[in-house]
Design a protein around this motif. Structure first.
Motif, PDB file in Angstrom:
ATOM      1  N   TYR A 147       0.829  -1.202   0.000  1.00  0.00           N
ATOM      2  CA  TYR A 147       0.000   0.000   0.000  1.00  0.00           C
ATOM      3  C   TYR A 147       0.864   1.253   0.000  1.00  0.00           C
ATOM      4  CZ  TYR A 147      -3.966  -3.003   1.030  1.00  0.00           C
ATOM      5  OH  TYR A 147      -4.935  -3.970   0.958  1.00  0.00           O
ATOM      6  N   GLY A 148       0.264   2.330  -0.492  1.00  0.00           N
ATOM      7  CA  GLY A 148       0.927   3.625  -0.469  1.00  0.00           C
ATOM      8  C   GLY A 148       0.605   4.387   0.799  1.00  0.00           C
ATOM      9  N   GLU A 149       0.912   5.678   0.772  1.00  0.00           N
ATOM     10  CA  GLU A 149       0.724   6.520   1.957  1.00  0.00           C
ATOM     11  C   GLU A 149      -0.723   6.549   2.416  1.00  0.00           C
ATOM     12  OE1 GLU A 149       1.340  11.211   3.316  1.00  0.00           O
ATOM     13  OE2 GLU A 149       1.839  10.552   1.267  1.00  0.00           O
ATOM     14  N   TYR A 150      -1.665   6.482   1.469  1.00  0.00           N
ATOM     15  CA  TYR A 150      -3.083   6.613   1.806  1.00  0.00           C
ATOM     16  C   TYR A 150      -3.832   5.279   1.759  1.00  0.00           C
ATOM     17  CZ  TYR A 150      -2.090  11.543   1.233  1.00  0.00           C
ATOM     18  OH  TYR A 150      -1.548  12.809   1.375  1.00  0.00           O
ATOM     19  N   GLY A 151      -3.084   4.193   1.902  1.00  0.00           N
ATOM     20  CA  GLY A 151      -3.720   2.892   1.845  1.00  0.00           C
ATOM     21  C   GLY A 151      -4.735   2.695   2.964  1.00  0.00           C
ATOM     22  N   VAL A 152      -5.838   2.040   2.612  1.00  0.00           N
ATOM     23  CA  VAL A 152      -6.897   1.759   3.585  1.00  0.00           C
ATOM     24  C   VAL A 152      -7.256   0.276   3.481  1.00  0.00           C
ATOM     25  CG1 VAL A 152      -9.133   2.478   4.486  1.00  0.00           C
ATOM     26  CG2 VAL A 152      -7.751   4.106   3.200  1.00  0.00           C
ATOM     27  N   PRO A 153      -6.377  -0.623   3.945  1.00  0.00           N
ATOM     28  CA  PRO A 153      -6.705  -2.053   3.894  1.00  0.00           C
ATOM     29  C   PRO A 153      -7.778  -2.413   4.901  1.00  0.00           C
ATOM     30  CG  PRO A 153      -4.652  -1.693   5.079  1.00  0.00           C
ATOM     31  CD  PRO A 153      -5.052  -0.369   4.525  1.00  0.00           C
ATOM     32  N   TYR A 154      -8.779  -3.139   4.440  1.00  0.00           N
ATOM     33  CA  TYR A 154      -9.867  -3.623   5.310  1.00  0.00           C
ATOM     34  C   TYR A 154     -10.566  -2.472   6.044  1.00  0.00           C
ATOM     35  CZ  TYR A 154      -7.552  -8.138   4.661  1.00  0.00           C
ATOM     36  OH  TYR A 154      -6.972  -9.263   4.115  1.00  0.00           O
ATOM     37  N   GLY A 155     -10.473  -1.249   5.524  1.00  0.00           N
ATOM     38  CA  GLY A 155     -11.107  -0.116   6.181  1.00  0.00           C
ATOM     39  C   GLY A 155     -10.239   0.555   7.226  1.00  0.00           C
ATOM     40  N   TYR A 156      -9.001   0.064   7.427  1.00  0.00           N
ATOM     41  CA  TYR A 156      -8.080   0.676   8.393  1.00  0.00           C
ATOM     42  C   TYR A 156      -7.225   1.707   7.670  1.00  0.00           C
ATOM     43  CZ  TYR A 156      -4.220   1.177  11.685  1.00  0.00           C
ATOM     44  OH  TYR A 156      -3.257   1.690  12.534  1.00  0.00           O
ATOM     45  N   CYS A 157      -7.339   2.965   8.069  1.00  0.00           N
ATOM     46  CA  CYS A 157      -6.577   4.038   7.435  1.00  0.00           C
ATOM     47  C   CYS A 157      -5.178   4.079   8.048  1.00  0.00           C
ATOM     48  CB  CYS A 157      -7.289   5.374   7.621  1.00  0.00           C
ATOM     49  SG  CYS A 157      -6.428   6.773   6.872  1.00  0.00           S
ATOM     50  N   ILE A 158      -4.174   3.684   7.287  1.00  0.00           N
ATOM     51  CA  ILE A 158      -2.807   3.631   7.809  1.00  0.00           C
ATOM     52  C   ILE A 158      -2.332   5.023   8.205  1.00  0.00           C
ATOM     53  CG2 ILE A 158      -0.435   3.020   7.251  1.00  0.00           C
ATOM     54  CD1 ILE A 158      -1.517   0.921   5.338  1.00  0.00           C
ATOM     55  N   LYS A 159      -2.631   6.021   7.395  1.00  0.00           N
ATOM     56  CA  LYS A 159      -2.173   7.385   7.679  1.00  0.00           C
ATOM     57  C   LYS A 159      -2.730   7.901   8.994  1.00  0.00           C
ATOM     58  CE  LYS A 159      -2.065  12.020   5.613  1.00  0.00           C
ATOM     59  NZ  LYS A 159      -0.611  12.163   5.568  1.00  0.00           N
ATOM     60  N   ARG A 160      -3.992   7.607   9.266  1.00  0.00           N
ATOM     61  CA  ARG A 160      -4.633   8.103  10.479  1.00  0.00           C
ATOM     62  C   ARG A 160      -4.466   7.150  11.664  1.00  0.00           C
ATOM     63  NH1 ARG A 160      -8.217  12.093  10.155  1.00  0.00           N
ATOM     64  NH2 ARG A 160      -9.393  11.234  11.911  1.00  0.00           N
TER      65      ARG A 160
END
Length: 434
Positions: A147-160
């Motif tokens: 994933y990149g900076e704004y990836g949201v796997p399974y609804g989990y926002c990595i950035k946040r």
């Protein structure tokens, strides 16, 4: 006259003296026996005879060879194979602390047991863990991957670092929230004509802020939101009754990035709202032209590419006769929404492909049949979804190990597969406890 011997007088004195000495000696003997302890004599056992080994008839020979490390096999016995136990080798980052992923690929996600998932940064350091079910009916990427900076796997926002709301529409690299329309106590709702759902909020480009609408925006079957030039065009559609007849009423307003209304959109330059079909790379409106097939699209039974004219938000026609293939459509799973499209690039009549900034990307190879060819480069996909196709690297989690492999299939990062964690745990039964 001279006589020999002792006189009777002297002999009598000597006899008396001798009797005294004898009496004294007897007294001393009696005293000595009184002071001696009365010890009962012990019987001493007979000494045990010493047992000695009988001498051998022939002397034993001395050993002739040093002992071997491994016992010698008996003649005719096949040699036993040497046991070799598998070893894992190095685990973790296998590139000496260098980046596991190429630049631009910021994270990779591994699945654990049940609903557990693990987020690692591009150097293989554990960044976060979260729990989320694998749901095939959401807009998110529901798979382990890169994933990149704004990836949201399974609804989990990595950035946040937290879960995003469940009711989300992912469109044009933006996120929009919606909810179901709820009737009041009398069973009435002012949004009744919008077919069940309204938009309630949206997220900024960097996912750092959530902006709520002052009042929910109903969008119905013909509604959508198009991000263009840092603004939002909100198109709504609802059924109303006029002169006893049901009619569909479509409206469009322009909002700024803070959700404030700028004004109404004038549909005249575009030939009406129904002609607006989507947006190109957050820059231009896609206005439907005629139904001409692209010259390189040889299969004419069904159409993949749609012919558009490109317009600015102000109503200026920038380019005509360009074809694009939709990469996303605005809708949610019950089919409500106008289905407007988002595209990142387009192709002209000569087969030249351009991006949203009108820069030439490449020319399709001669003889290409566009009926089975996608002009959109992989790096132009959604910023929220996985990026496995962008760099040739893969996340492998099929065996005892899990991690990242490069284009050649070599491990860059490897650990024991977290999906198999319970395989190493001893199960204790009631019988074991006893």
């Amino acid at each position: 006259m001279v006589t020999t011997g002792k006189s009777p007088y002297h002999r009598e004195r000597e006899n008396k003296r001798m009797k005294k000495l004898a009496a004294l000696f007897a007294l001393l003997l009696l005293a000595s026996s009184a002071c001696t302890p009365n010890v009962k004599p012990q019987n001493t056992p007979e000494p045990t005879a010493e047992i000695t080994a009988a001498p051998t008839d022939v002397p034993t020979e001395a050993p002739t060879a040093a002992p071997t490390d491994v016992p010698t096999e008996a003649p005719g016995t096949p040699a036993k194979p040497e046991l070799v136990f598998p070893t894992p080798g190095r685990l973790g980052n296998l590139v000496n602390g260098e980046a596991v992923l190429p630049e631009g690929m910021e994270y990779f996600v591994l699945d654990g047991e049940s609903d557990i998932h693990y987020v690692y940064d591009r150097f293989g350091e554990l960044e976060a863990t979260f729990t989320a079910p694998s749901d095939d009916y959401t807009c998110w990427s529901n798979a382990a991957g890169i994933y990149g900076e704004y990836g949201v796997p399974y609804g989990y926002c990595i950035k946040r670092g937290d879960m995003m709301p469940e009711n989300i529409i992912d469109f044009a690299n933006r996120l929009f929230e919606y909810r179901k329309i709820e009737d009041d106590e009398e069973g009435y709702s002012e949004y009744a004509g919008y077919y069940g759902f309204v938009l309630t909020a949206f997220w900024d480009k960097k996912l750092e802020g959530r902006i709520e609408f002052d009042s929910p925006v109903g969008f119905g079957f013909g509604g959508s939101i198009l991000p263009v030039d840092d603004k939002l065009i909100v198109i709504t559609s609802r059924d109303t009754e006029e002169n006893g007849e049901q009619i569909s009423q479509t409206e469009a307003i322009i909002l700024d990035e803070n959700g404030e209304i700028i004004g109404d959109l004038d549909p005249a330059p575009f030939g009406g709202l129904d002609k607006i079909d989507g947006v190109l790379a957050d820059r231009y409106l896609l206005v439907r032209a005629d139904d001409e097939f692209h010259p390189l699209e040889l299969d004419r039974e069904w159409r993949r590419y749609v012919k558009y004219d490109l317009y600015s938000l102000s109503g200026e026609c920038v380019l005509r006769d360009r074809w694009a293939i939709p990469s996303e459509r605005f809708h949610y799973w019950d089919g409500v929404g106008r289905g407007l499209v988002y595209a990142n690039c387009f192709i002209n009549r000569q087969g030249e492909v351009f991006d949203g900034d009108l820069n030439l990307l490449y020319t399709v190879p001669e003889g290409t049949d566009l009926s089975s060819f996608n002009i959109e480069p992989s790096e132009y996909g959604s910023i929220f979804h996985n990026k496995n196709d962008l760099c040739g690297y893969t996340v492998d989690q099929e065996g005892i190990y899990a991690g990242v492999k490069d284009e050649a299939g070599n491990w860059e990062f490897k650990i024991y597969n977290p999906k198999l964690a319970s395989d190493s745990q001893i199960e204790i039964t009631e019988d074991d406890e006893w």
